[in-house]
Design an enzyme around this catalytic site. Structure first.
Site, PDB file in Angstrom:
ATOM      1  CE  LYS A   1      -3.591  -1.964   2.689  1.00 22.03           C
ATOM      2  NZ  LYS A   1      -4.592  -1.706   2.016  1.00 22.03           N
TER       3      LYS A   1
ATOM      4  NE  ARG B   1     -10.727 -10.015  -1.861  1.00 18.71           N
ATOM      5  CZ  ARG B   1     -11.195  -8.762  -2.970  1.00 18.71           C
ATOM      6  NH1 ARG B   1     -11.331  -9.848  -4.202  1.00 18.71           N
ATOM      7  NH2 ARG B   1     -10.749  -7.499  -2.424  1.00 18.71           N
TER       8      ARG B   1
HETATM    9  N1  BES Z   1      -8.451  -3.556   4.555  1.00 22.65           N
HETATM   10  C1  BES Z   1      -8.406  -3.130   3.410  1.00 22.65           C
HETATM   11  C2  BES Z   1      -9.825  -2.720   3.139  1.00 22.65           C
HETATM   12  C3  BES Z   1      -9.822  -1.163   3.478  1.00 22.65           C
HETATM   13  C4  BES Z   1      -8.772  -0.433   2.664  1.00 22.65           C
HETATM   14  C5  BES Z   1     -10.245  -0.992   4.512  1.00 22.65           C
HETATM   15  C6  BES Z   1      -8.965   1.029   3.268  1.00 22.65           C
HETATM   16  C7  BES Z   1     -10.532   0.310   4.864  1.00 22.65           C
HETATM   17  C8  BES Z   1      -9.854   1.303   4.525  1.00 22.65           C
HETATM   18  C9  BES Z   1      -8.800  -4.659   2.391  1.00 22.65           C
HETATM   19  O1  BES Z   1      -7.405  -6.251   2.309  1.00 22.65           O
HETATM   20  C10 BES Z   1      -8.150  -4.509   0.596  1.00 22.65           C
HETATM   21  O2  BES Z   1      -6.903  -3.515   0.406  1.00 22.65           O
HETATM   22  N2  BES Z   1      -8.682  -4.199   0.145  1.00 22.65           N
HETATM   23  C11 BES Z   1      -8.562  -4.068  -1.368  1.00 22.65           C
HETATM   24  C12 BES Z   1      -8.995  -4.629  -2.142  1.00 22.65           C
HETATM   25  C13 BES Z   1      -8.579  -4.038  -3.710  1.00 22.65           C
HETATM   26  C14 BES Z   1      -6.713  -4.998  -4.262  1.00 22.65           C
HETATM   27  C15 BES Z   1      -8.817  -5.521  -4.815  1.00 22.65           C
HETATM   28  C16 BES Z   1      -8.823  -2.362  -1.998  1.00 22.65           C
HETATM   29  O3  BES Z   1     -10.074  -2.376  -1.320  1.00 22.65           O
HETATM   30  O4  BES Z   1      -8.363  -2.029  -2.023  1.00 22.65           O
HETATM   31 MN    MN Z   2      -5.826  -5.756   1.733  1.00 28.23          MN
END
Ligand code: BES
Ligand code: MN
Ligand code: ZN
Length: 501
Positions: A266, A340
């Protein structure tokens, strides 16, 4: 914090010792002829006292009232939402003033509407919560005692009050664990928190480590955990309030103690907030804390897969294919879609519990934050009856959700050339495609998924966990109690009037 329910009218409440008295005044209120009543009649006539929700009139040393500080606060039509607004406004003023209010007394000028008493108790707890665990000094401003005066305090008020106080206890437990930084809330420490809950009535806990999880064949969960120095934990919490034959409701909470994204790392800004990525797990812990308080005659199992998602020489790589506990193979195209992956194995584990229903709770997608913001959690379910029950529970608890679609066409993007399924689809409809992925592992039981990415915590100056959706889940579970009215009457008889949160 200690909550006490008093059976008193306004004149009676005025005689109580407290640092501050808050009076909720709804539209059309006709004050009595006592000292405070006369004052309110004049203030209403002069337009100094406004009954719009959240409007305040602050008084100091009003002769008949024992508390030095008095706040008259408009409660609008007296709905749960307006009462919450009113209490938030009142607490905002009281908390900013000095000296600090230790003993608060609040009073409904007229008998509260359904849900209003609960809303008030929760608003007080919410606005006065302070996180202190990793600060060197304790906060000196916290409330020690909150008394609530309701005229006649009928049995229904007592039941609602008991539920509200138990919910507060659960919400605060969830906030505490979600707020802790990742180095103070590792998977092992979360398992410790779950174990501590097993000291409470009717609760037991079992914790699986890497070896047991490998033996179960949870290849997707293990793939996420493999880049971290912290060993994974799979937590199984049981609340047994009903008879052994009663099928349990299973709650599955995403317990990523920190989400860096892994190799699909990230960006740096706000990455600290990924310590909240175990908000689903924290809400499950909070629900168990509250169940032990209320002791309803139901069976509940909580499952928490917990690990860190880290980049490392051993970390899972984009394109790697793993085999889940269900036997389905998964191509991990993006290591940041890790929630997931840990949930799908927990859902497969849930099958062996022969559940009445399974609800997973997860800070799953940024896309859900874009879709619904911080107001409503995303609710996904192929089961209309289950979805309705969860939505209604959210309304009753003022912990709202919104139903999202699960059309099969949304699963199109999850196709893979190298495995049975990919862990991501395109950017479009990201919250829904994530839910479609999970749905593949839920064929054997009624299932619902709550995406709490937008609702589990607040960003900015007031950064912190919200404790959501403990309120929704608890309301939903208590609604499962057979002959729930009978249960309520029984529990109100043996309930003490003083409750600790
Ligand atoms: N924990 C995150 C989701 C999240 C992101 C929650 C920002 C709250 C704020 C999750 O594990 C994630 O990183 N999801 C990705 C999925 C994508 C790679 C398909 C996302 O939402 O960017
Ligand atoms: Mn994630
Ligand atoms: Zn995550």
């Amino acid at each position: 914090m200690n909550f006490v329910l008093l059976s008193l009218d306004l004149a009676g409440a005025a005689k109580q010792p407290a640092d501050a008295l808050v009076v909720l005044v709804p539209a059309g209120y006709k004050p009595g002829k006592d000292g405070l009543g006369t004052l309110m009649t004049q203030a209403l006539k002069a337009g100094e006292l406004d009954t719009q929700a959240g409007k305040l009139l602050a008084l100091y040393r009003v002769p008949p009232v024992r508390a030095a500080r008095v706040l008259l606060v408009g409660a609008g039509e007296g709905s749960a939402r307006q009462v919450r607004q009113a209490m938030q406004a009142a607490l905002g003023v009281l908390r900013s003033g000095s000296p600090a209010v230790k003993k608060l007394l609040f009073c409904f000028a007229v008998a509260p509407q359904a849900g209003a008493l609960r809303a008030a108790v929760q608003a007080v707890a919410d606005t006065s919560y302070v996180y202190t665990t990793t600060k060197s000094k304790a906060d000196g401003r916290s409330l020690a005692r909150v008394s609530v005066a309701v005229r006649g305090a009928p049995a229904a008020a007592e039941t609602e009050f008991a539920r509200a106080v138990a919910t507060v206890t659960g919400v605060e437990f969830a906030k505490e664990w979600a707020n802790r930084p990742a180095n103070h809330a590792t998977p092992t420490l979360l398992a410790g928190a779950a174990r501590s809950l097993a000291k409470l009535p009717k609760v037991s806990c079992e914790v699986l480590g890497p070896r047991e999880v490998a033996r179960l064949g949870m290849g997707a969960f293990m793939a996420v955990a493999q880049g971290s120095e912290q060993p994974l934990r799979f937590i199984v919490l049981r609340y047994q309030g009903g008879n052994k034959l009663q099928a349990p409701t299973v709650l599955v909470g995403k317990g990523i103690s920190f989400d860096t994204g892994g190799i699909s790392i990230k960006p740096a800004p706000e990455m600290d907030e990924m310590k909240f990525d175990m908000g689903g797990a924290a809400s499950v812990l909070g629900v168990f804390r509250a169940l032990a308080e209320l002791k309803p005659s139901i069976n509940v199992v909580g499952l928490i897969p917990s690990c860190e998602n880290m980049p490392d020489g051993r970390a899972v790589k984009p394109g790697d294919v793993v085999t889940s506990m269900s036997g389905q193979t998964i191509e991990i195209l993006n290591t940041d879609a890790e929630g997931r992956l840990i949930l799908c194995d927990a859902l497969s584990y849930a099958e062996r519990l022969k559940p009445a229903a399974v609800v997973d709770i997860a800070t799953l997608t940024g896309a859900c934050v874009i879709a619904l913001g911080a107001v409503r959690s995303g609710l996904f379910s192929g089961d209309d009856a289950l979805a309705q029950r969860l939505l209604a529970a959210g309304e009753a608890a003022q912990d709202l959700a919104w139903r999202m679609p699960l059309d099969e066409d949304y699963a199109e993007g999850l196709k893979s050339n190298f495995a049975d399924v990919a862990n991501v689809a395109g950017r479009a409809g990201g919250a829904i495609t994530a839910a479609k992925f999970l749905q593949r592992f839920t064929a054997k039981f009624p299932w619902a998924h709550l995406d709490i990415a937008g609702t589990a915590w607040k960003s900015g100056a007031g950064k912190g966990a919200t404790g959501r959706p403990v309120g929704l889940l608890l309301e939903f579970l208590l609604g499962q109690e057979k002959g729930s009215l009978l249960g309520v009457q029984r529990s109100s008889k043996r309930s003490a009037r003083t409750r600790k949160a």
